[in-house]
Structures are given as structure tokens and as C-alpha cells.
Design a protein around this motif. Sequence first.
Motif, mmCIF file in Angstrom:
data_model
loop_
_atom_site.group_PDB
_atom_site.id
_atom_site.type_symbol
_atom_site.label_atom_id
_atom_site.label_comp_id
_atom_site.label_asym_id
_atom_site.label_seq_id
_atom_site.Cartn_x
_atom_site.Cartn_y
_atom_site.Cartn_z
ATOM 1 N N SER A 34 24.072 34.290 19.607
ATOM 2 C CA SER A 34 25.000 35.402 19.714
ATOM 3 C C SER A 34 25.734 35.652 18.400
ATOM 4 C CB SER A 34 25.996 35.156 20.841
ATOM 5 O OG SER A 34 26.537 33.866 20.708
ATOM 6 N N GLU B 180 24.256 38.495 15.873
ATOM 7 C CA GLU B 180 24.339 39.934 16.052
ATOM 8 C C GLU B 180 25.734 40.461 16.352
ATOM 9 O OE1 GLU B 180 21.389 39.284 18.616
ATOM 10 O OE2 GLU B 180 19.853 40.493 17.670
ATOM 11 N N THR B 181 26.676 39.578 16.713
ATOM 12 C CA THR B 181 27.985 40.128 17.056
ATOM 13 C C THR B 181 28.915 40.087 15.864
ATOM 14 O OG1 THR B 181 28.354 37.979 17.978
ATOM 15 C CG2 THR B 181 28.134 39.791 19.535
ATOM 16 N N ARG C 200 35.816 40.066 15.454
ATOM 17 C CA ARG C 200 36.830 40.962 15.988
ATOM 18 C C ARG C 200 37.455 41.826 14.894
ATOM 19 N NH1 ARG C 200 39.366 40.940 20.950
ATOM 20 N NH2 ARG C 200 38.212 39.612 22.359
ATOM 21 N N ARG D 129 35.104 44.541 13.874
ATOM 22 C CA ARG D 129 35.117 45.588 14.894
ATOM 23 C C ARG D 129 36.320 46.503 14.722
ATOM 24 N NH1 ARG D 129 32.105 45.224 19.735
ATOM 25 N NH2 ARG D 129 31.040 43.232 19.840
ATOM 26 N N LEU E 146 38.181 46.986 12.020
ATOM 27 C CA LEU E 146 38.119 47.775 10.790
ATOM 28 C C LEU E 146 37.091 48.893 10.903
ATOM 29 C CD1 LEU E 146 38.433 45.024 8.052
ATOM 30 C CD2 LEU E 146 40.180 46.557 8.940
ATOM 31 N N ASP E 147 36.086 48.691 11.780
ATOM 32 C CA ASP E 147 35.058 49.702 11.966
ATOM 33 C C ASP E 147 35.454 50.772 12.970
ATOM 34 O OD1 ASP E 147 33.120 49.216 10.226
ATOM 35 O OD2 ASP E 147 31.887 47.956 11.517
ATOM 36 N N SER E 148 36.516 50.520 13.721
ATOM 37 C CA SER E 148 36.815 51.383 14.853
ATOM 38 C C SER E 148 37.258 52.763 14.391
ATOM 39 C CB SER E 148 37.909 50.758 15.715
ATOM 40 O OG SER E 148 39.131 50.824 15.021
ATOM 41 N N ASP E 149 37.095 53.726 15.292
ATOM 42 C CA ASP E 149 37.494 55.097 14.985
ATOM 43 C C ASP E 149 38.997 55.186 14.770
ATOM 44 O OD1 ASP E 149 34.944 55.946 15.187
ATOM 45 O OD2 ASP E 149 35.093 56.577 17.266
ATOM 46 N N TYR F 58 39.806 54.230 11.349
ATOM 47 C CA TYR F 58 39.325 55.290 10.469
ATOM 48 C C TYR F 58 40.341 56.442 10.452
ATOM 49 C CZ TYR F 58 36.393 59.096 8.761
ATOM 50 O OH TYR F 58 35.883 60.152 8.056
ATOM 51 N N HIS G 84 40.004 44.841 35.998
ATOM 52 C CA HIS G 84 39.225 46.060 35.786
ATOM 53 C C HIS G 84 40.083 47.256 35.405
ATOM 54 C CE1 HIS G 84 35.269 44.592 36.921
ATOM 55 N NE2 HIS G 84 35.891 43.833 37.784
ATOM 56 N N PRO H 137 43.067 46.922 31.906
ATOM 57 C CA PRO H 137 42.647 47.148 30.511
ATOM 58 C C PRO H 137 42.316 48.612 30.227
ATOM 59 C CG PRO H 137 41.444 45.309 31.472
ATOM 60 C CD PRO H 137 42.181 45.963 32.588
ATOM 61 N N ASN H 138 41.933 49.352 31.248
ATOM 62 C CA ASN H 138 41.553 50.745 31.027
ATOM 63 C C ASN H 138 42.723 51.714 31.050
ATOM 64 O OD1 ASN H 138 38.565 50.925 30.770
ATOM 65 N ND2 ASN H 138 38.713 49.687 32.608
ATOM 66 N N SER I 227 45.753 52.140 26.944
ATOM 67 C CA SER I 227 45.973 52.911 25.716
ATOM 68 C C SER I 227 47.115 53.922 25.834
ATOM 69 C CB SER I 227 44.694 53.510 25.139
ATOM 70 O OG SER I 227 43.865 54.022 26.094
#
Lengths: 313, 564
Positions: free
Chosen positions: A5, A8-9, A12, A15, A17-20, A23, A223, A226-227, A230
Motif C-alpha cells: 500500500s 501507491e498511496t 496525507r 494529499r 497540498l494537492d487538494s483543490d 490550490y 457515516h 464526516p460528510n 465542511s
Amino acid sequence: MSDLSEIETPSRLRRMLDSDLFYAFRRSPVAMVSTLVALLLILSAVFAPLVATTNPFDPASLNLMNGFTPPMEPNAFTGESFLLGTDDQGRDVYSTILYGMRISLFVGVTAVLFAMVLGIVLGLLAGYVGGWTDTIIMRAADVQLTFPSILVAMLIFGIAKGITPIEYRDQMAIWVLILAIGLSDWVQFARVVRGATMVEKGKDYVAAAHLIGRPSLSIMLRHILPNVLSPVLVIATISLALAIIAEATLSFLGVGAPPTQPSLGTLIRIGQQFLFSGEWWILFFPACTLLVLALSVNLLGDWLRDALNPRLK
Amino acid sequence: MTEAILSIRNVTVEIPTRHGIFKPVKNVSYDIKPGEIRGVVGESGAGKSMTGNAVIGLLDDPAYISEGEIWLKGRRIDNLPAEEKRRIRGKEISMIFQDPLTSLNPLFTVGEQLVETIQLHLNLGASEAKARAIALLDAVAIPNPEERFNQYPHQFSGGMRQRVVIALALCSEPSVIVADEPTTALDVSIQAQVLDLIKSLARERSIGVILVTHDMGVIADTTEQVTVMYAGEVVEMGTTDQVLGAPQHPYTQSLIAAVPRPHKKRHRFPQVSYGGRETVFKIDDLARNWPQSEPSKSGKMLEVKGLTKRFVEKSSIIPSRTTYFTAVDNVSFDIRDGEVFGIVGESGSGKSTVARMIATLHKTDGGQILFDGEDVTAMDAQQLAGYRKQIQMIFQDPFSSLNPRMKVGDIVAEPLIHHKILPKGQTDARVRELLDKVGLARGADQKYPHEFSGGQRQRISIARAIATQPRFLICDEPTSALDVSIQAQILNILKDLQEYLGLTMLFISHDLPVVRQMCDRVAVMKSGQLIEVNDAETLFEAPEHPYTAELLTLMPHLAQLDEA
């Protein structure tokens, strides 16, 4: 198996720094400047003992002769000079602001956390369980919204003050303040969380969890929660600015932080007594700090709201 | 040969993104002649809608036409100033969108909206405009146009609303109409009527129509010319008969092969092999470790008796004043061991509600659900836990059925952990094995759902559903959100599950050809009632109930393909 794992992963941090979101952050000068200012203020408050020139609440460091020294001018008696001047007691305004901001931020952050936890729990319950639970919680919220929140906070503050023994009053004042601001602020968290919960509840992944047989508590926490976070993050940021202002207002009215632990609001209250006698700096600098702090946090919250809401773009 | 009214020449659309310039449309050219319907077909993301938007000058902000020209009646229109473009958009080119609900303003009557649009484009007085609006409503075959003129959009059904949208598009007497998936949101029976209407209007008024769709059946029924797009490029173009009957390009061939045939049952769906997207489903490995499915006592896995569900329509404190809407009305059927049982019906017929009641996601308002002889509606918590271990469900929308904040590995592990199927420490390995078996690349367990395509997400759903090795699988429109090539892959997986693992399945769908390919027995539902249950072959060849027969005649048929 972990070696598989790891290939390929991305980490954190990668992730993030890559996030929208990050950006969007780098593309927004307002967000970057306000973050910088807010961080600077917060860090200087946290490390106040290192940054401040004196500890203004240590009686040993005070010299009454230094009272009312204007900024950047040597004192007539002692010859000492202070960056932002001194107040009536001879305390360095720069240092009192740093220590005051500590109290303001501590009260603000803790009150928002308290309101957030309360609001999330009640909002999740109202949205998920529905029916009578929902009716009772949301009607209570509606009733509370009909009173100005500062009034609710004063009411809670008054009651709490009445029931605490006199010798603990000054110690308890900060905690009562947190309770008062937190209790007057949970409603908006609850409303947003309830709405988002009702939307998420209808989605198939919740049905899938039901089908597996997960208990309601686990569905809510693992479930749904977390959703719905934001929008909560956005409100928390904006609420932080409001809570800092609410704390300042209460302290200004004399029902907040005691003079032994002055917050920015207390400093402004003390300062306004001297405004018309020419010692403007005692009021001016704490007020400016409050303004810059609240503004930067608020702008950050505004930006966060836009960045997390793709429809506004 | 008549002259083309609209011609698109070598149009390329670019969208600058943070990852570089993305070209959703590459060098696309086609012409439309008056009275001609040109189908533009392709899978999602092929750039077909984007081309339509480029024509009417409605590209969303960062997107722009970087190359190419668009000519309307001998005039170049792509480089006109915004104000000019806007004038052409309403007057010369109209648009029909997918969702009739959002394209009408709910606050104004249909008449007001029509009159306003007519007056905007044609210089007419109020009474003349009204007369014209009523004539238009009549032209789109809305009964009692005078009366309907004063009604609000919500008083129209979906199909009628789409007719109003078409009437609106006709207001300015346009020479070209761009119809973007105009019937995708409609039921089959209404779809056929709306398409007929578009066809006859185009012919009568010599309007050129660009019909953007993903549905080969619609193309076959409606269009004369067709343009096939793949990844932003035109791969094939020609008359509909030519392209569908004798496709030249390998992509078109594979696309047409993947369309489920309504008239003949096949063993497997031909898969689209173009573009190297095929992934392997390793059913043999799965079957090796699958427990022998024990037969139920009566040979019937599931019996449904008199099942009823009512939803509160209008609630009131006084119980007698509360009104109900009966979504499922006294429905009975049984599903035998190892078969695929289909339920078909139009939207609102109650088929999904039946599935959700069986899955214990809705409470029942009457009737019994017997699973292997035990009544599910009367089970206590412990028995329910046992029942839930044996049933699983695959949902319609692959975007909402996976929790976006959970890693795929955790999603698939949840049923394993909840039912304590494996000793601790073995779960991760099993999850990776399951994901591998359904054809996902290694490392998938550490990613989040949004990193996968619709078809891959549906594979994740399947992995989650078979994790507990259930005996009974409910599939609620499992492929209606997917492209036809992906649909074929997913349906083949489901077929394999039934065939090799002996799973019993309840398969809900509105898509008759798919049902014919998948199911052994089929039930037809209409407004909450079950009107016919029969073997699939019998039902499709010799339907007993007139409603079933009607549904079958409305099924879009690809006449060009039948001999294939």
C-alpha cells in the motif's frame, strides 16, 4: 502487506497540498494575507510571555510613575519609553494587548468549540431522528433566536454569577463567559448540521450502512458526521470572529473578563475612560488589534465558505 | 440537395485547468440541413453536449472555442460580440434541455412565459402573441390549449412540461434547435411521444435539429444522420442506417454491440473493448471459496404476500384527516432459489419501494415478506441481523451509494467487521482480495470513492455486497446511471454472480431490453400494483396484460440491428 500500500498511496500532507482547497488558497491573495495576519496575531498571543516586554499583571514590574506615557516618547519622570505607550497604572499597552488577546482568543476558541460540539450533537439528533426530537430541539433554537444573543449571554452570565460564591467569582468569570457565549451560539451550528444531515440521510450510502445492520449511533458518527463537517468548518471560523467580538462586547459592558485578567474588551473599556482626556492610545491600540483580529478571521471564513461551495464559483 | 443551414467546421473547445489545457471537443465538423435531425451520440464525457453548447454560444466560463468556425445561414457566428450572440441564441437557434422542471419558471403561467418569449422575438401585440402561443401549444399536441394557457408549470406532468419547453423553443421560429438529451428524464411511453413530436415539427417547419443523446434506441428511432463522438473527436458520421447497420469504426462497432437487444436473449452482453478499459472479473476464484448455497425449504427463497406501503401525503394532528398515498398496493410474488426475478415499471410505479421494504429500509404497512419461510416483518433484532447477513443490495446511483469520506477499503470492510465474519487481522487481506476479484487495480483500498469512475464505483458496491457471501442480492436499477459499455460489464458481473455462485437476485429496472437479458421471470408494476408476472420469454413474446403489451411496443427498437 504494508509495503504494497505504501507504493501507491500518497502521504496525507501530499494529499493536502494537492487538494483543490489548497490550490484555491494559493490563488486567493485575501485568504493568504488574512491567514498570515491571523496566524501572526494568534502566535504572538500564545507566546505572549516571550514576545511581550513586561508581564503587565506582575505588580512587581509596574511603576506608577510610568502612567500615561504616550507611545514612542520617553516618560517625563523615569525616561523610559514604550512602543505603544502605557495606561493609567503605568502598564505597557503593547504587553497588555498581547496578554489581553490571549484571554480573548482563549474565550473565543473555547466558546466556539463548546457551541460547535453542542450544535453538532443536537443538529445530528434533530436531523437524523426527526419527529418529536426534531421539533423540540429546533423550536428551542427558534425561541433562542428571538432574543439577541448578547442578551442571552448577559442573562446566562448574570445567573451564573449569582450562583457562584463570591470568592470564586473572578476565577470563574472566564468560564462563565465561555458558557454564555457558547450557549448563545449553538443554534447556527445545529441548524446547518440538521439540514446537511437530512440531505445525507437520504443518500444510498446510509441505506447501505442500514442494510449491513449498523446501529444508528454508528451511522450518525461514522457515516453522516464526516460528510456534514465542511459547512461546520465555515461557520466555526466565522463564529470565532463573532465570539471574539461578543466577548469584547460583554467585557466592555463590564460583565465579562475581570480587570485582573483583562481581555481586549476590558482594555477597551478601561481605555475609553481616557479617550477624551487626550490619552487616546490606551483605547486606540487594543481596539485596532480587535478589529484586525476579527477582520482577518472573518475574511478567512468568508473565503472558506466560497471555496467549499462550488456553486458560488 | 439543400444547402446546410448550420455548419460546424473544425471546432475545438479548450478549458484551461490547473493541470494544463483540457480539450473536451477536438476538431469537430458537421452540417445540419433544414428539416433534418442529426443525432450526436457518445458516452458521457465524449464532448457531445459541449459541442451543442459551443453552437449556441453557451460555453461555461473557462471554456472557449480555440479553433474552428460556426456558420449559420452563410454568416459566421462564433466570433460575434456577446450581444449579437445573445440575439441569435434566442431567435435563430433554440435549445431544449434535459430537465423540463428547471427550464420553466415555476412562478409564471405557461402562457405568460410563451407570450413573453414571442413578444421578445417577433414584433407582435398582446392579443396576437396570445393567439400564437395557443397555436403553439396546440402544435405540440397539448390538449385544451386555451385552458392550459393559464396554468403553472407544476400543473403539467413531466411529458407535458417537456412539450411546453418545445413550444417555448419554437416561439421565435428558429431555424435550428439544439436538443440536449430531451427525453432522458422521461418514461419510455412519454419519450416515444416527445420524440415523435420533435420529428414531425422538424419536418413541417423545416427546422434543423441537433439531437444530443447517449441512447442508441433514440438515435435509431428519430434521426436521419448521426455523428458518433468518442473522447472529444468525431469517429464516425453518416446516415443513421449506414452507421447503425454497418458501423465502420471499431468504437462504433463495439458501442452498438453493447446495446442490449430487446428481441433475443443472449448468454452474455458483448463488451466494448475499445479504448482498453476492459477489466477482468475473476469469478472462478470467487466461486472456489464460496459456500455451497443451501436450498431453501420450499424452493422459494422469498415470498411476498399482500405487501402494502403508504406514504403520508398530508399530515394532520387529527389522524382521520391525514391523507395517504399508496405507493405499493397489495403486491404478492415469490422468488425461487437461484433465479433472477425482475420488476419493471415506469417511474413512480412502486418498484423501488418494494425493493426497499424487502431490504428493511422501509417499514411495511401490511403484508408479509417471507425469507426462507420466516416472516421478515415480524423478526426481532437478532433474527434481523441474521437476515441482513444473507441479503445485500446494489444501488442505482454509484455516486451516492459510497460514503465519500471513507476509504474504499473501509467501505468494503464494514460488513465484514460488523458481522464478525473473519478473525481480526484477516479483514484487510480479504478486502484486497475482493477488490481484486471485481477487477480493481491494486491499491484501490487506500483511495477514496471520488477517485473512481461510475463503473468502478459500481464494482466497489458489488464487492461490498458480496463481502458477507449473501444468498440474496437486490439490484435497484444497478446500471441506469452508467454508459452502455460499462453497463454491459456490470451486467455480465451480475450474471456471473448468479450463475457461478448460485445467488438469487431481485432485479429492478425500467429498461426492458436489459430486463429481458437478465431475468428468468418478470413482474410488471403500474401505479403500485402488480399487473402481470410471468416467465421472461413468455412475457416478452406474448404479454397477457394490455399495459405490458403497450410498454413492449414503446420499447425503442434498433431495427437496423435485429439481424445482428
